[in-house]
Design a protein around this motif. Structure first.
Motif, PDB file in Angstrom:
ATOM      1  N   GLN A  20     -16.987 -16.548 -16.674  1.00 36.98           N
ATOM      2  CA  GLN A  20     -16.673 -17.939 -16.985  1.00 36.98           C
ATOM      3  C   GLN A  20     -15.220 -18.078 -17.438  1.00 36.98           C
ATOM      4  O   GLN A  20     -14.535 -19.033 -17.060  1.00 36.98           O
ATOM      5  CB  GLN A  20     -17.636 -18.466 -18.069  1.00 36.98           C
ATOM      6  CG  GLN A  20     -17.594 -19.974 -18.280  1.00 36.98           C
ATOM      7  CD  GLN A  20     -18.005 -20.759 -17.054  1.00 36.98           C
ATOM      8  OE1 GLN A  20     -17.305 -20.735 -16.022  1.00 36.98           O
ATOM      9  NE2 GLN A  20     -19.111 -21.465 -17.133  1.00 36.98           N
ATOM     10  N   ARG A  21     -14.746 -17.106 -18.218  1.00 38.08           N
ATOM     11  CA  ARG A  21     -13.336 -17.148 -18.646  1.00 38.08           C
ATOM     12  C   ARG A  21     -12.399 -16.958 -17.453  1.00 38.08           C
ATOM     13  O   ARG A  21     -11.337 -17.586 -17.380  1.00 38.08           O
ATOM     14  CB  ARG A  21     -13.086 -16.092 -19.730  1.00 38.08           C
ATOM     15  CG  ARG A  21     -13.655 -16.519 -21.077  1.00 38.08           C
ATOM     16  CD  ARG A  21     -13.337 -15.546 -22.195  1.00 38.08           C
ATOM     17  NE  ARG A  21     -14.324 -14.484 -22.287  1.00 38.08           N
ATOM     18  CZ  ARG A  21     -14.039 -13.198 -22.297  1.00 38.08           C
ATOM     19  NH1 ARG A  21     -12.795 -12.775 -22.204  1.00 38.08           N
ATOM     20  NH2 ARG A  21     -14.995 -12.299 -22.396  1.00 38.08           N
ATOM     21  N   LEU A  22     -12.790 -16.107 -16.504  1.00 37.85           N
ATOM     22  CA  LEU A  22     -11.993 -15.924 -15.289  1.00 37.85           C
ATOM     23  C   LEU A  22     -11.951 -17.225 -14.481  1.00 37.85           C
ATOM     24  O   LEU A  22     -10.893 -17.598 -13.962  1.00 37.85           O
ATOM     25  CB  LEU A  22     -12.574 -14.791 -14.447  1.00 37.85           C
ATOM     26  CG  LEU A  22     -11.908 -14.542 -13.086  1.00 37.85           C
ATOM     27  CD1 LEU A  22     -10.422 -14.226 -13.248  1.00 37.85           C
ATOM     28  CD2 LEU A  22     -12.627 -13.418 -12.334  1.00 37.85           C
ATOM     29  N   GLU A  41      -8.340 -13.981 -22.583  1.00 29.10           N
ATOM     30  CA  GLU A  41      -8.834 -12.771 -23.258  1.00 29.10           C
ATOM     31  C   GLU A  41      -9.484 -11.763 -22.305  1.00 29.10           C
ATOM     32  O   GLU A  41     -10.510 -11.159 -22.614  1.00 29.10           O
ATOM     33  CB  GLU A  41      -9.794 -13.156 -24.397  1.00 29.10           C
ATOM     34  CG  GLU A  41      -9.153 -14.066 -25.433  1.00 29.10           C
ATOM     35  CD  GLU A  41     -10.160 -14.664 -26.403  1.00 29.10           C
ATOM     36  OE1 GLU A  41     -11.357 -14.334 -26.305  1.00 29.10           O
ATOM     37  OE2 GLU A  41      -9.753 -15.467 -27.255  1.00 29.10           O
ATOM     38  N   ILE A  42      -8.860 -11.608 -21.114  1.00 34.09           N
ATOM     39  CA  ILE A  42      -9.254 -10.546 -20.186  1.00 34.09           C
ATOM     40  C   ILE A  42      -8.062  -9.593 -20.095  1.00 34.09           C
ATOM     41  O   ILE A  42      -6.952 -10.005 -19.753  1.00 34.09           O
ATOM     42  CB  ILE A  42      -9.610 -11.103 -18.793  1.00 34.09           C
ATOM     43  CG1 ILE A  42     -10.851 -12.002 -18.884  1.00 34.09           C
ATOM     44  CG2 ILE A  42      -9.864  -9.964 -17.807  1.00 34.09           C
ATOM     45  CD1 ILE A  42     -11.224 -12.701 -17.593  1.00 34.09           C
ATOM     46  N   LEU A  73     -15.887 -18.909  -8.209  1.00 36.43           N
ATOM     47  CA  LEU A  73     -15.091 -17.696  -8.008  1.00 36.43           C
ATOM     48  C   LEU A  73     -15.326 -17.119  -6.619  1.00 36.43           C
ATOM     49  O   LEU A  73     -16.361 -17.352  -6.003  1.00 36.43           O
ATOM     50  CB  LEU A  73     -15.480 -16.630  -9.046  1.00 36.43           C
ATOM     51  CG  LEU A  73     -15.159 -16.925 -10.506  1.00 36.43           C
ATOM     52  CD1 LEU A  73     -15.787 -15.862 -11.406  1.00 36.43           C
ATOM     53  CD2 LEU A  73     -13.649 -16.985 -10.741  1.00 36.43           C
ATOM     54  N   ARG A  74     -14.352 -16.331  -6.147  1.00 32.03           N
ATOM     55  CA  ARG A  74     -14.549 -15.522  -4.938  1.00 32.03           C
ATOM     56  C   ARG A  74     -14.991 -14.149  -5.417  1.00 32.03           C
ATOM     57  O   ARG A  74     -14.183 -13.370  -5.923  1.00 32.03           O
ATOM     58  CB  ARG A  74     -13.237 -15.430  -4.157  1.00 32.03           C
ATOM     59  CG  ARG A  74     -12.786 -16.732  -3.526  1.00 32.03           C
ATOM     60  CD  ARG A  74     -13.436 -16.975  -2.160  1.00 32.03           C
ATOM     61  NE  ARG A  74     -13.157 -15.880  -1.234  1.00 32.03           N
ATOM     62  CZ  ARG A  74     -12.008 -15.718  -0.574  1.00 32.03           C
ATOM     63  NH1 ARG A  74     -11.015 -16.591  -0.736  1.00 32.03           N
ATOM     64  NH2 ARG A  74     -11.844 -14.704   0.257  1.00 32.03           N
ATOM     65  N   MET A  75     -16.280 -13.856  -5.255  1.00 33.25           N
ATOM     66  CA  MET A  75     -16.840 -12.646  -5.856  1.00 33.25           C
ATOM     67  C   MET A  75     -16.335 -11.370  -5.201  1.00 33.25           C
ATOM     68  O   MET A  75     -16.360 -10.296  -5.798  1.00 33.25           O
ATOM     69  CB  MET A  75     -18.370 -12.707  -5.811  1.00 33.25           C
ATOM     70  CG  MET A  75     -18.967 -13.872  -6.579  1.00 33.25           C
ATOM     71  SD  MET A  75     -18.468 -13.926  -8.326  1.00 33.25           S
ATOM     72  CE  MET A  75     -19.365 -12.503  -8.979  1.00 33.25           C
ATOM     73  N   PRO A  79     -15.064  -9.744  -9.951  1.00 33.73           N
ATOM     74  CA  PRO A  79     -15.878 -10.507 -10.904  1.00 33.73           C
ATOM     75  C   PRO A  79     -17.286  -9.952 -11.080  1.00 33.73           C
ATOM     76  O   PRO A  79     -17.874 -10.099 -12.156  1.00 33.73           O
ATOM     77  CB  PRO A  79     -15.910 -11.915 -10.284  1.00 33.73           C
ATOM     78  CG  PRO A  79     -14.683 -11.990  -9.441  1.00 33.73           C
ATOM     79  CD  PRO A  79     -14.455 -10.609  -8.924  1.00 33.73           C
ATOM     80  N   SER A  80     -17.815  -9.321 -10.043  1.00 34.85           N
ATOM     81  CA  SER A  80     -19.177  -8.764 -10.140  1.00 34.85           C
ATOM     82  C   SER A  80     -19.264  -7.663 -11.188  1.00 34.85           C
ATOM     83  O   SER A  80     -20.354  -7.316 -11.647  1.00 34.85           O
ATOM     84  CB  SER A  80     -19.629  -8.227  -8.779  1.00 34.85           C
ATOM     85  OG  SER A  80     -18.699  -7.282  -8.284  1.00 34.85           O
TER      86      SER A  80
END
Length: 256
Positions: A156-158, A137-138, A100-102, A147-148
């Motif tokens: 993990q779902r993202l 489910e987000i 991910l790009r945090m 994401p942080s």
């Protein structure tokens, strides 16, 4: 039926230390292959060679591309392989922060992958991102959160949404439930199983957790000391293991 992926004679050494040796198998469209073994068995080295993250010393990884049919990804040019990894391939890391790009919002993480394959209409990109966040489910009201701000399971779902938004046909998963609480693991596995079936995905799942492969994988390969020592249908291998090492793996789970 033409295999989606044909792997033949993959070997990788680190100086004199063996990573994996002479691994061969075919993977067909819609099939999920599990690769299990203890730490140091060679399963992650193999996965990285298959996904183009490392170059094997010998062997071929032939993928049935949409445009040109079967092509050896080991000898592909770097731009070709990079485009493949954005379109037909996806890679889910054990640590979602690696995928991910945090510093970018949840919606931006998903939208970025669409932009990498040429999408430019902001409204369409955002709508696709929201749709995929819903699939994993987000909720929509978290679209602009980073994401942080998410739990490990949500990250993990993202990462899964970011990977699947471009409609890949093959997804590589490296310990996808590693480091998550048991209840979070169960929810994630249910989600993954549903998405794999709904989208007709092929997948290669590396894990040390036999419960993960029993739930997700059609076929199973067991690795020890860099080599495949047993393979077959998942239930068959787990319910009636032939090799002493596989028997030990299965019995150690049953004793927990």
């Amino acid at each position: 039926m033409t295999p989606l992926l044909q792997v033949s004679g993959i070997s990788k050494y680190y100086d004199t230390r063996l990573g994996c040796r002479d691994v061969s198998f075919d993977l067909y469209p819609g099939e999920v292959l599990g690769i299990v073994g203890e730490s140091g068995s060679g399963k992650s080295t193999l996965l990285n060679c298959l996904a183009g993250h490392q170059e094997p010393d010998t062997g071929k990884v032939v993928f049935d591309t949409r445009a040109d049919g079967p092509k050896d990804t080991v000898t592909m040019s770097e731009p070709e392989r990079r485009m493949l990894s954005r379109t037909d391939w996806a890679f889910v890391h054990q640590n979602p922060r690696d995928g991910l790009r945090m510093g970018v919002s949840a919606g931006g993480n998903v939208g970025e992958r669409l932009m990498a394959v040429g999408a430019r209409h902001y409204g369409n990109i955002r709508a696709a991102a929201i749709d995929w966040l819903d699939k994993v489910e987000i909720s929509q009201d978290r679209t602009d959160d980073r994401p942080s701000q998410f739990s490990g399971g949500m990250q993990q779902r993202l990462q899964i949404a970011r990977n699947l938004v471009t409609g890949p046909r093959l997804i590589f998963m490296d310990e996808p439930t590693g480091g998550l609480d048991v209840s979070v693991q169960a929810r994630l596995l249910d989600l993954l199983r549903g998405l794999v079936r709904e989208l007709g995905l092929s997948a290669i799942v590396v894990t040390h957790d036999l419960a993960v492969v029993r739930l997700l994988a059609d076929r199973l390969m067991v690795m020890k000391d860099g080599q495949v020592i047993e393979k077959g249908l998942t239930d068959q291998v787990l319910d009636d293991p032939q090799h002493a090492y596989t028997q030990l793996l299965v019995s150690s789970v049953l004793q927990v």
